[in-house]
Design an enzyme around this catalytic site. Structure first.
Site, PDB file in Angstrom:
ATOM      1  CG  HIS A  27      -1.990   1.055   1.190  1.00 31.52           C
ATOM      2  ND1 HIS A  27      -3.317   0.815   1.458  1.00 31.52           N
ATOM      3  CD2 HIS A  27      -1.927   2.387   0.929  1.00 31.52           C
ATOM      4  CE1 HIS A  27      -4.013   1.922   1.359  1.00 31.52           C
ATOM      5  NE2 HIS A  27      -3.184   2.910   1.041  1.00 31.52           N
ATOM      6  CG  HIS A  70      -1.451   6.272  -2.261  1.00 28.48           C
ATOM      7  ND1 HIS A  70      -2.594   6.067  -2.992  1.00 28.48           N
ATOM      8  CD2 HIS A  70      -1.741   5.861  -0.997  1.00 28.48           C
ATOM      9  CE1 HIS A  70      -3.553   5.572  -2.207  1.00 28.48           C
ATOM     10  NE2 HIS A  70      -3.055   5.435  -0.995  1.00 28.48           N
ATOM     11  CB  THR A  98       0.187   6.101  -9.493  1.00 31.54           C
ATOM     12  OG1 THR A  98       0.165   7.533  -9.574  1.00 31.54           O
ATOM     13  CG2 THR A  98       0.297   5.512 -10.893  1.00 31.54           C
ATOM     14  N   PRO A 132      -3.939   7.367 -12.675  1.00 37.04           N
ATOM     15  CG  PRO A 132      -4.265   5.597 -14.156  1.00 37.04           C
ATOM     16  CD  PRO A 132      -4.593   6.055 -12.766  1.00 37.04           C
ATOM     17  CG  HIS A 172      -7.975   3.798   0.256  1.00 38.53           C
ATOM     18  ND1 HIS A 172      -7.335   3.206  -0.808  1.00 38.53           N
ATOM     19  CD2 HIS A 172      -7.034   4.550   0.895  1.00 38.53           C
ATOM     20  CE1 HIS A 172      -6.064   3.576  -0.812  1.00 38.53           C
ATOM     21  NE2 HIS A 172      -5.859   4.401   0.212  1.00 38.53           N
ATOM     22  CD  GLU A 193      -8.385   6.717   4.142  1.00 40.79           C
ATOM     23  OE1 GLU A 193      -8.956   6.760   3.040  1.00 40.79           O
ATOM     24  OE2 GLU A 193      -7.290   7.255   4.360  1.00 40.79           O
ATOM     25  CG  ASP A 238       0.254   8.777   1.152  1.00 44.74           C
ATOM     26  OD1 ASP A 238       0.239   8.660  -0.072  1.00 44.74           O
ATOM     27  OD2 ASP A 238      -0.770   8.664   1.857  1.00 44.74           O
TER      28      ASP A 238
HETATM   29  C1  6MZ Z   1      -7.096   7.894   0.523  1.00 45.38           C
HETATM   30  C2  6MZ Z   1      -5.118   8.446  -0.511  1.00 45.38           C
HETATM   31  C3  6MZ Z   1      -4.436   8.427   0.743  1.00 45.38           C
HETATM   32  O1  6MZ Z   1      -2.331   8.464  -7.032  1.00 45.38           O
HETATM   33  O2  6MZ Z   1      -1.349  10.735  -7.350  1.00 45.38           O
HETATM   34  N1  6MZ Z   1      -4.212   8.774  -1.438  1.00 45.38           N
HETATM   35  N2  6MZ Z   1      -6.414   8.181  -0.604  1.00 45.38           N
HETATM   36  N3  6MZ Z   1      -6.517   7.875   1.745  1.00 45.38           N
HETATM   37  C4  6MZ Z   1      -5.198   8.132   1.899  1.00 45.38           C
HETATM   38  N4  6MZ Z   1      -4.677   8.142   3.171  1.00 45.38           N
HETATM   39  C5  6MZ Z   1      -4.096   9.270   3.766  1.00 45.38           C
HETATM   40  N5  6MZ Z   1      -3.159   8.708   0.521  1.00 45.38           N
HETATM   41  C6  6MZ Z   1      -3.032   8.905  -0.831  1.00 45.38           C
HETATM   42  O3  6MZ Z   1      -0.988   9.493  -5.187  1.00 45.38           O
HETATM   43  C7  6MZ Z   1      -1.664  10.430  -4.405  1.00 45.38           C
HETATM   44  C8  6MZ Z   1      -3.141  10.108  -4.354  1.00 45.38           C
HETATM   45  O4  6MZ Z   1      -3.352   8.878  -3.641  1.00 45.38           O
HETATM   46  C9  6MZ Z   1      -4.543   8.929  -2.886  1.00 45.38           C
HETATM   47  C10 6MZ Z   1      -5.172  10.292  -3.146  1.00 45.38           C
HETATM   48  O5  6MZ Z   1      -6.098  10.173  -4.201  1.00 45.38           O
HETATM   49  C11 6MZ Z   1      -3.973  11.114  -3.569  1.00 45.38           C
HETATM   50  O6  6MZ Z   1      -4.323  12.217  -4.371  1.00 45.38           O
HETATM   51  P1  6MZ Z   1      -1.156   9.360  -6.782  1.00 45.38           P
HETATM   52  O7  6MZ Z   1       0.145   8.742  -7.217  1.00 45.38           O
END
Ligand code: 6MZ
Length: 363
Positions: A13, A15, A97, A99, A224, A227, A303
């Site tokens: 997990h 991003h 990610t 797109p 997700h 949350e 993240d």
């Molecule tokens: C929900 C999350 C997240 O896709 O642009 N993202 N969505 N909950 C979270 N927990 C804190 N953390 C990240 O990576 C960034 C995107 O991932 C999702 C959100 O849509 C965020 O804009 P990418 O690579």
């Protein structure tokens, strides 16, 4: 911590844009500041703030996307993120990610993903195995390289698979476009679909058709889920029966029982949950209950850039908060192999990687 770093790990997990290095983010923002596109000092203040609510985190993502979304930058971030995970001995990662389309710079969802793949191809500091049909990658042994003094040294290898995220701001058509793209990109390692984005935005019914289509066409799904407190949505998501879910912070009563009954693996992101105030402290984190119930779990970062963490830090945190020893941590890391979306061949290889760690360290 050192031991957690040395142990092989599986990250399921993460991003892409949330895993950006602070230094890269600041450099990109500075560049745009100099071009007059944004006010750098405002940006710097937001980036360097460490405690953010969930709402503030999504504001930060909007800022991150302002500076990252062009093809060259996406390739660069992909390269750096994979290098960072490999350097702490993550041996398999599913990087997710969203797109993105941006007409003004000629970006389509497909060209965005091509930039990600270009990023993977450009890595040469470690071995990156991301193509499912790459024969060389079927050997579990590290490849070798020669250093400046002509010594042969083993190179690190990381297996990478990609998940395409649907953002909760998107329409059914956007979501469907992402799923179709994922199906077209199976040969470059796309194995599944994630649903993410601000959990207070959007309706489950908007995404369901695309997710159902993905499922029918053999893509694995992670959602997700929970949350924020939203029992109806949690229930609908459990009824959909995804292969994994992320977070699961606000499960109660029947939904909690059902999660356990269905045995759906949970991607646990400790630092993220605490930093966003989804969970007030680690003593009350649901990791403990799930772990004691032998529920399938995997420790992840979410993240790593935004929350200044790493997979090793997350293991170390779990060890101190829940009293896990080395054996338990190693077992937890190894168990994650069962929940990956890549095929059995990769599972076999990863098991061999973990075996060789046991032999070397006499665990
Ligand atoms: C929900 C999350 C997240 O896709 O642009 N993202 N969505 N909950 C979270 N927990 C804190 N953390 C990240 O990576 C960034 C995107 O991932 C999702 C959100 O849509 C965020 O804009 P990418 O690579």
């Amino acid at each position: 911590m050192e031991w957690c770093e040395s142990m092989p790990k599986v990250e399921l997990h993460a991003h892409l844009n949330g895993s950006i290095r602070d230094s890269t983010l600041l450099e990109l923002a500075k560049d745009l500041g100099e071009k007059g596109v944004l006010v750098f000092s405002d940006f710097e203040h937001v980036i360097l703030k460490s405690d953010r609510s969930l709402v503030e985190v999504f504001k930060l993502f909007d800022l991150i996307h302002m500076v990252t979304t062009d093809h060259t930058t996406i390739s660069r971030i992909t390269r750096e993120v994979i290098e960072d995970f490999a350097s702490e001995n993550v041996v398999y990662i599913e990087l997710r990610t969203t797109p993105k389309k941006n007409k003004s710079i000629g970006m389509s969802k497909r060209s965005y993903m091509e930039a990600v793949v270009d990023g993977l191809k450009s890595i040469n500091s470690v071995d990156v195995a991301f193509m499912p049909h790459d024969v060389d990658a079927q050997s579990p042994l590290n490849s070798m390289s020669i250093d400046n003094t002509c010594n042969v040294i083993p190179r690190k290898r990381i297996y990478v698979r990609l998940l395409l995220s649907i953002d909760r701001r998107e329409t059914t058509e956007d979501a469907m476009e992402t799923v179709k793209l994922a199906l077209e990109l199976k040969d470059v390692g796309v194995v599944g679909i994630d649903l993410s984005g601000n959990p207070i935005v959007g309706e489950w019914t908007t995404f369901w058709p695309a997710l159902q289509f993905a499922k029918e066409n053999g893509l694995a799904i992670t959602l997700h889920c929970g949350e924020v407190p939203n029992p109806k949505e949690i229930q609908a998501m459990l009824d959909f029966w995804p292969q994994r879910i992320g977070h699961a912070c606000f499960f109660e009563g029947d939904n909690w029982e059902k999660l356990k009954h269905l045995n759906i693996p949970v991607e646990i992101c400790l630092t993220s949950n605490i930093r966003t105030n989804s969970i007030s402290s680690l003593d009350v984190h649901h990791f403990d209950d799930l772990y004691k119930a032998n529920h399938p779990l995997v420790i992840c970062t979410d993240d790593s850039g935004v929350f200044s963490t790493s997979v090793s830090k997350e293991y170390s945190l779990a060890a101190s908060a829940f009293g896990l020893g080395k054996k338990e941590m190693f077992q937890l890391a190894r168990d994650a192999i069962e929940f990956i979306f890549a095929d059995n061949e990769i599972k076999k290889i990863l098991n061999q990687v973990f075996d060789s760690f046991v032999t070397n360290l006499a665990l």
